[in-house]
Each structure stands twice: as C-alpha cells, then as structure tokens.
Motif scaffolding. Structure first.
Motif, PDB file in Angstrom:
ATOM      1  N   UNK A  54       0.828  -1.191   0.000  1.00 48.64           N
ATOM      2  CA  UNK A  54       0.000   0.000   0.000  1.00 48.64           C
ATOM      3  C   UNK A  54       0.860   1.236   0.000  1.00 48.64           C
ATOM      4  N   UNK A  55       0.213   2.357   0.194  1.00 45.47           N
ATOM      5  CA  UNK A  55       0.913   3.641   0.132  1.00 45.47           C
ATOM      6  C   UNK A  55       0.229   4.646   1.039  1.00 45.47           C
ATOM      7  N   UNK A  56       0.890   5.776   1.218  1.00 41.30           N
ATOM      8  CA  UNK A  56       0.281   6.914   1.890  1.00 41.30           C
ATOM      9  C   UNK A  56       0.807   8.183   1.245  1.00 41.30           C
ATOM     10  N   UNK A 113      10.145   9.331   4.947  1.00 36.46           N
ATOM     11  CA  UNK A 113       9.735   7.996   4.488  1.00 36.46           C
ATOM     12  C   UNK A 113      10.053   6.885   5.484  1.00 36.46           C
ATOM     13  N   UNK A 114      11.093   7.072   6.283  1.00 30.97           N
ATOM     14  CA  UNK A 114      11.455   6.032   7.256  1.00 30.97           C
ATOM     15  C   UNK A 114      10.453   5.917   8.392  1.00 30.97           C
ATOM     16  N   UNK A 170       0.681   3.291   9.466  1.00 32.70           N
ATOM     17  CA  UNK A 170       0.490   4.598   8.821  1.00 32.70           C
ATOM     18  C   UNK A 170      -0.221   4.403   7.482  1.00 32.70           C
ATOM     19  N   UNK A 171       0.233   3.417   6.718  1.00 30.72           N
ATOM     20  CA  UNK A 171      -0.376   3.134   5.413  1.00 30.72           C
ATOM     21  C   UNK A 171      -1.824   2.705   5.589  1.00 30.72           C
ATOM     22  N   UNK A 172      -2.079   1.800   6.530  1.00 31.50           N
ATOM     23  CA  UNK A 172      -3.450   1.329   6.764  1.00 31.50           C
ATOM     24  C   UNK A 172      -4.356   2.486   7.178  1.00 31.50           C
ATOM     25  N   UNK A 206      -6.599  -0.980  14.825  1.00 32.96           N
ATOM     26  CA  UNK A 206      -5.229  -0.556  14.527  1.00 32.96           C
ATOM     27  C   UNK A 206      -4.592  -1.689  13.716  1.00 32.96           C
ATOM     28  N   UNK A 207      -4.480  -1.489  12.423  1.00 29.70           N
ATOM     29  CA  UNK A 207      -3.962  -2.537  11.539  1.00 29.70           C
ATOM     30  C   UNK A 207      -2.441  -2.482  11.492  1.00 29.70           C
ATOM     31  N   UNK A 208      -1.810  -3.564  11.908  1.00 32.19           N
ATOM     32  CA  UNK A 208      -0.356  -3.653  11.768  1.00 32.19           C
ATOM     33  C   UNK A 208       0.003  -4.348  10.456  1.00 32.19           C
TER      34      UNK A 208
END
Length: 193
Positions: A47-49, A57-58, A64-66, A169-171
């Motif tokens: 995925x992306x954000x 980016x680190x 964060x993406x979820x 909270x998706x890990x």
C-alpha cells in the motif's frame, strides 16, 4: 505533498516528491508533480500513503499506510453494499426484485398510492423473473416490509464494517485490504414470515 509506498518487506518501495495534484483510491494513485510529471500507479504489493513534503519515508509503517487507506476501503465497501442492494432479493413466494434507487422509489410511490386511496385493493409490481404481477394491499405491505428488512440488514452490515475499520489498529495492511462486504449474501436475507 509526498507519496510513499511500502514493499512486501514493509520497507519503503517508492517515494515521489513535489506532488501538486493527486487522486487517491485504495488500489490506484494518480498524480502530477511540480515538474509536470504525470503518473498512474496501481498494483501495490502492500500500500501507500501521502503526506506533507516534510514526511520522513522512514517513519512510514504498515499502520500509517493502513490509516491512510481506511477511507478508501470504506468507499469500496459502500460501493459493494450499494451493488448488492441494487441487485435485489428473492421474496418468499419466489418473485425476484431489483432494489436500486428506481425500484425503491417505485415501491414508495405504490405505498403512498395505497395510503391515499383506501379503495385500491391491488398494485402492479415489476419482478425480475415473473414479469408484472398484481399484489393485494396486504401482500404488498408484506413485500415492502421484507424489502426494507433486506436493505436494513445490508446497511447494518456496512455500518458494522465501518465501525470495525475505524476502531482497528492494523499492523498488517493486507488485513484491511482483505475485508469484503460479505462472503455469503444469503445470511442477510430476512426470515420468511
């Protein structure tokens, strides 16, 4: 704005900076940069954000993406729900009905007609499988009740999924991606009367 995607090892896969225009969807990102570069990205492994230009980016994790993708997953589920509602239902007598916006309006108009004209004893209803059929006042009331229960159960399922998405909270982004509106529509059919 800055685009950051993750690869299957949950490491930064791609970074695009200086984005001035973008459209995000669950599985597609369309962008234009300040330099005039235009692109369409899809087929994300994870995925992306998208964040502000100062996004490091680190710091981009699967969580964060979820969190970024949650609204787009909710939109996808709403579309699935609407398609299932519109595809309709099979009534207890075997008649099948579409139940999109036009059909819902038609049911409402017929209800109003019955309420305003007590002398009216039947209404005609278009079925998917048996053409136009006449329903008595009580048969039609039962049909409308069934149709409303059908839609209400689907809307409740959607509401439950939205609540689950917002509270989780998706890990693992794939856990979010794998959510579907429903695997078996028959479990949502109202009980026969």
């Amino acid at each position: 704005m800055k685009f950051v995607s993750l690869n299957t090892e949950n490491k930064v896969g791609n970074v695009i900076e200086n984005i001035v225009n973008q459209t995000s969807k669950l599985d597609q990102f369309v962008y234009t940069t300040a330099e005039g570069e235009y692109g369409v990205l899809s087929g994300f492994q994870v995925g992306y954000c998208v964040g502000e230009d100062n996004l490091d980016p680190d710091t981009v994790t699967p969580q964060v993406v979820a969190d970024y993708l949650k609204p787009y997953k909710i939109e996808e589920l709403k579309e699935q729900c609407n398609l299932i509602v519109a595809s309709g239902f099979e009534y207890t007598n075997g008649d099948k009905f579409l139940y999109g916006t036009d059909q819902q309006n038609d049911f409402s108009q017929k209800q109003i007609l019955l309420l305003l004209n007590p002398a009216l004893t039947t209404v005609q209803v278009q079925t998917k499988n048996n053409g136009i059929k006449k329903y008595t006042r009580q048969e039609f009331i039962n049909l409308v009740t069934y149709a409303n229960e059908f839609k209400d159960q689907l809307m409740q399922r959607l509401d439950d999924l939205i609540q689950k998405i917002n509270e989780t909270e998706y890990s693992d982004v794939q856990e979010l991606r794998n959510l579907t509106f429903i695997e078996d529509v028959s479990i949502l059919m109202p009980d026969a009367e």
